[in-house]
Write a protein that holds these residues in place. Structure first.
Motif, PDB file in Angstrom:
ATOM      1  N   TYR A  49       0.832  -1.208   0.000  1.00  0.00           N
ATOM      2  CA  TYR A  49       0.000   0.000   0.000  1.00  0.00           C
ATOM      3  C   TYR A  49       0.869   1.262   0.000  1.00  0.00           C
ATOM      4  N   HIS A  50       0.280   2.356  -0.491  1.00  0.00           N
ATOM      5  CA  HIS A  50       0.862   3.678  -0.290  1.00  0.00           C
ATOM      6  C   HIS A  50       0.195   4.252   0.942  1.00  0.00           C
ATOM      7  N   VAL A  51       0.992   4.576   1.954  1.00  0.00           N
ATOM      8  CA  VAL A  51       0.465   4.987   3.242  1.00  0.00           C
ATOM      9  C   VAL A  51       0.621   6.487   3.460  1.00  0.00           C
ATOM     10  N   PHE A  52      -0.503   7.133   3.760  1.00  0.00           N
ATOM     11  CA  PHE A  52      -0.492   8.506   4.255  1.00  0.00           C
ATOM     12  C   PHE A  52      -0.515   8.408   5.774  1.00  0.00           C
ATOM     13  N   LEU A  53       0.619   8.736   6.381  1.00  0.00           N
ATOM     14  CA  LEU A  53       0.787   8.591   7.818  1.00  0.00           C
ATOM     15  C   LEU A  53       0.342   9.865   8.517  1.00  0.00           C
ATOM     16  N   GLY A  54      -0.800   9.805   9.174  1.00  0.00           N
ATOM     17  CA  GLY A  54      -1.352  10.970   9.840  1.00  0.00           C
ATOM     18  C   GLY A  54      -0.742  11.184  11.202  1.00  0.00           C
ATOM     19  N   SER A  55      -0.312  12.420  11.465  1.00  0.00           N
ATOM     20  CA  SER A  55       0.260  12.760  12.766  1.00  0.00           C
ATOM     21  C   SER A  55      -0.032  14.226  13.060  1.00  0.00           C
ATOM     22  N   ARG A  56      -0.458  14.525  14.272  1.00  0.00           N
ATOM     23  CA  ARG A  56      -0.724  15.930  14.606  1.00  0.00           C
ATOM     24  C   ARG A  56       0.569  16.667  14.959  1.00  0.00           C
ATOM     25  N   ASP A  57       1.637  15.913  15.252  1.00  0.00           N
ATOM     26  CA  ASP A  57       2.938  16.490  15.607  1.00  0.00           C
ATOM     27  C   ASP A  57       3.908  16.260  14.448  1.00  0.00           C
ATOM     28  N   GLU A  58       4.395  17.354  13.857  1.00  0.00           N
ATOM     29  CA  GLU A  58       5.241  17.233  12.669  1.00  0.00           C
ATOM     30  C   GLU A  58       6.548  16.503  12.962  1.00  0.00           C
ATOM     31  N   GLN A  59       7.183  16.822  14.077  1.00  0.00           N
ATOM     32  CA  GLN A  59       8.475  16.210  14.388  1.00  0.00           C
ATOM     33  C   GLN A  59       8.330  14.703  14.623  1.00  0.00           C
ATOM     34  N   ARG A  60       7.331  14.301  15.395  1.00  0.00           N
ATOM     35  CA  ARG A  60       7.125  12.880  15.653  1.00  0.00           C
ATOM     36  C   ARG A  60       6.697  12.137  14.391  1.00  0.00           C
ATOM     37  N   GLY A  61       5.879  12.802  13.591  1.00  0.00           N
ATOM     38  CA  GLY A  61       5.456  12.191  12.340  1.00  0.00           C
ATOM     39  C   GLY A  61       6.613  11.982  11.386  1.00  0.00           C
ATOM     40  N   ALA A  62       7.478  12.993  11.272  1.00  0.00           N
ATOM     41  CA  ALA A  62       8.639  12.888  10.385  1.00  0.00           C
ATOM     42  C   ALA A  62       9.583  11.786  10.862  1.00  0.00           C
ATOM     43  N   LYS A  63       9.726  11.650  12.173  1.00  0.00           N
ATOM     44  CA  LYS A  63      10.574  10.597  12.734  1.00  0.00           C
ATOM     45  C   LYS A  63      10.011   9.216  12.397  1.00  0.00           C
ATOM     46  N   ALA A  64       8.699   9.077  12.478  1.00  0.00           N
ATOM     47  CA  ALA A  64       8.051   7.806  12.161  1.00  0.00           C
ATOM     48  C   ALA A  64       8.230   7.449  10.685  1.00  0.00           C
ATOM     49  N   VAL A  65       8.055   8.437   9.812  1.00  0.00           N
ATOM     50  CA  VAL A  65       8.234   8.218   8.372  1.00  0.00           C
ATOM     51  C   VAL A  65       9.672   7.808   8.077  1.00  0.00           C
ATOM     52  N   GLU A  66      10.615   8.484   8.710  1.00  0.00           N
ATOM     53  CA  GLU A  66      12.033   8.180   8.494  1.00  0.00           C
ATOM     54  C   GLU A  66      12.361   6.764   8.953  1.00  0.00           C
ATOM     55  N   GLN A  67      11.775   6.350  10.069  1.00  0.00           N
ATOM     56  CA  GLN A  67      12.027   4.992  10.562  1.00  0.00           C
ATOM     57  C   GLN A  67      11.536   3.943   9.565  1.00  0.00           C
ATOM     58  N   LEU A  68      10.366   4.176   9.013  1.00  0.00           N
ATOM     59  CA  LEU A  68       9.819   3.234   8.025  1.00  0.00           C
ATOM     60  C   LEU A  68      10.682   3.205   6.766  1.00  0.00           C
ATOM     61  N   LYS A  69      11.134   4.361   6.341  1.00  0.00           N
ATOM     62  CA  LYS A  69      11.975   4.416   5.149  1.00  0.00           C
ATOM     63  C   LYS A  69      13.310   3.710   5.381  1.00  0.00           C
ATOM     64  N   GLN A  70      13.834   3.792   6.594  1.00  0.00           N
ATOM     65  CA  GLN A  70      15.062   3.079   6.925  1.00  0.00           C
ATOM     66  C   GLN A  70      14.868   1.568   6.881  1.00  0.00           C
ATOM     67  N   GLU A  71      13.618   1.141   7.054  1.00  0.00           N
ATOM     68  CA  GLU A  71      13.293  -0.283   6.954  1.00  0.00           C
ATOM     69  C   GLU A  71      13.048  -0.700   5.499  1.00  0.00           C
ATOM     70  N   GLY A  72      13.220   0.244   4.578  1.00  0.00           N
ATOM     71  CA  GLY A  72      12.998  -0.042   3.161  1.00  0.00           C
ATOM     72  C   GLY A  72      11.569   0.136   2.709  1.00  0.00           C
ATOM     73  N   LEU A  73      10.740   0.722   3.586  1.00  0.00           N
ATOM     74  CA  LEU A  73       9.324   0.935   3.272  1.00  0.00           C
ATOM     75  C   LEU A  73       9.143   2.395   2.858  1.00  0.00           C
ATOM     76  N   THR A  74       9.279   2.645   1.576  1.00  0.00           N
ATOM     77  CA  THR A  74       9.403   4.024   1.083  1.00  0.00           C
ATOM     78  C   THR A  74       8.092   4.641   0.606  1.00  0.00           C
ATOM     79  N   ASN A  75       7.052   3.853   0.418  1.00  0.00           N
ATOM     80  CA  ASN A  75       5.788   4.393  -0.090  1.00  0.00           C
ATOM     81  C   ASN A  75       4.952   4.984   1.036  1.00  0.00           C
ATOM     82  N   VAL A  76       5.552   5.904   1.766  1.00  0.00           N
ATOM     83  CA  VAL A  76       4.885   6.506   2.913  1.00  0.00           C
ATOM     84  C   VAL A  76       5.052   8.013   2.836  1.00  0.00           C
TER      85      VAL A  76
END
Length: 241
Positions: free
Chosen positions: A28-55
């Motif tokens: 899936y292409h995931v739109f990761l909803g987060s009310r906090d930009e810093q925490r959301g960006a950290k979560a996206v980065e963690q997923l991308k580091q796992e090779g999950l880039t469609n976020v």
């Protein structure tokens, strides 16, 4: 076939984050909803580091009409439609919650997120869902919303009475039934109880892993056009109302 899209609210941690991971692994292409930009960006980065880039990070506060509208515009520009909406964002409201002395402000705060926030996101994003050939909505609920269980002294969580959190999920269930009836299968709408899961939400007291807690949510996010609607489900099957 075009890549399926999903928006998950409150997805920067806990069960929402694990749902994002599992759906990314499912293609899936995931739109990761987060009310906090810093925490959301950290979560996206963690997923991308796992090779999950469609976020893609979507700044989203379910209690803010303008924020939800901006999320709609971002998803419209990025994907043009939305296949799945997972309403995962929720708050417990602090404990203990005694029915005899909980202040009005706690009721307003919890219901604003757990019920009104869901209805707000659904209302604003419905035009995106209507463009999907198989739109699905999953509302994350709780077995603490079951009035049947709360009246069963043999239930393992019988003593876990909350004056606000449980009723907010009972109300969410009632709203979901009405929504599913109105949409009449054109959009599959279900409420899923992930169970007592080990997350920050309950101070990591739940015995269930986030992987297992996310599984039934992901399962119902991925149902086909012939899938169920209007169901209240747990990993053990149909939940009692």
């Amino acid at each position: 076939m075009e890549k399926q899209t999903v928006l998950i609210t409150g997805a920067n941690k806990g069960i929402g984050f694990e749902c994002a991971r599992q759906l990314l692994n499912a293609g899936y292409h995931v739109f990761l909803g987060s009310r906090d930009e810093q925490r959301g960006a950290k979560a996206v980065e963690q997923l991308k580091q796992e090779g999950l880039t469609n976020v893609e990070l979507v700044l989203l506060s379910v209690t803010d009409e303008e924020s939800v509208q901006k999320a709609y515009e971002q998803i419209l520009a990025s994907a043009g439609s939305l296949d799945v909406l997972i309403n995962n964002a929720g708050i417990p409201g602090g404990f203990p919650q005694q029915a005899s002395n909980t202040p009005d402000s706690t009721f307003r705060e919890v219901f604003e997120v757990n019920l009104f926030g869901v209805a707000r996101v659904v209302r604003i994003l419905m035009p995106l869902l209507s463009k999907s050939s198989n739109p699905r909505i999953v509302n994350v609920t709780s077995d603490l919303g079951s009035l049947t269980l709360h009246n069963d002294p043999t239930w393992e969580h019988y003593q876990a009475k909350t004056s606000v959190y449980g009723p907010s999920k009972s109300a969410l269930n009632a709203y979901t039934v009405a929504l599913a009836h109105e949409l009449n299968g054109k959009v599959k709408v279900n409420m899923i109880n992930p169970g007592y899961t080990n997350t920050e939400f309950n101070n990591n007291q739940g015995p269930k892993s986030v992987e297992d807690g996310a599984k039934p949510i992901v399962e119902y996010a991925m149902i086909g056009p012939d899938g169920p609607t209007g169901k209240y489900m747990s990993d053990y099957g149909q939940s009692p109302w």
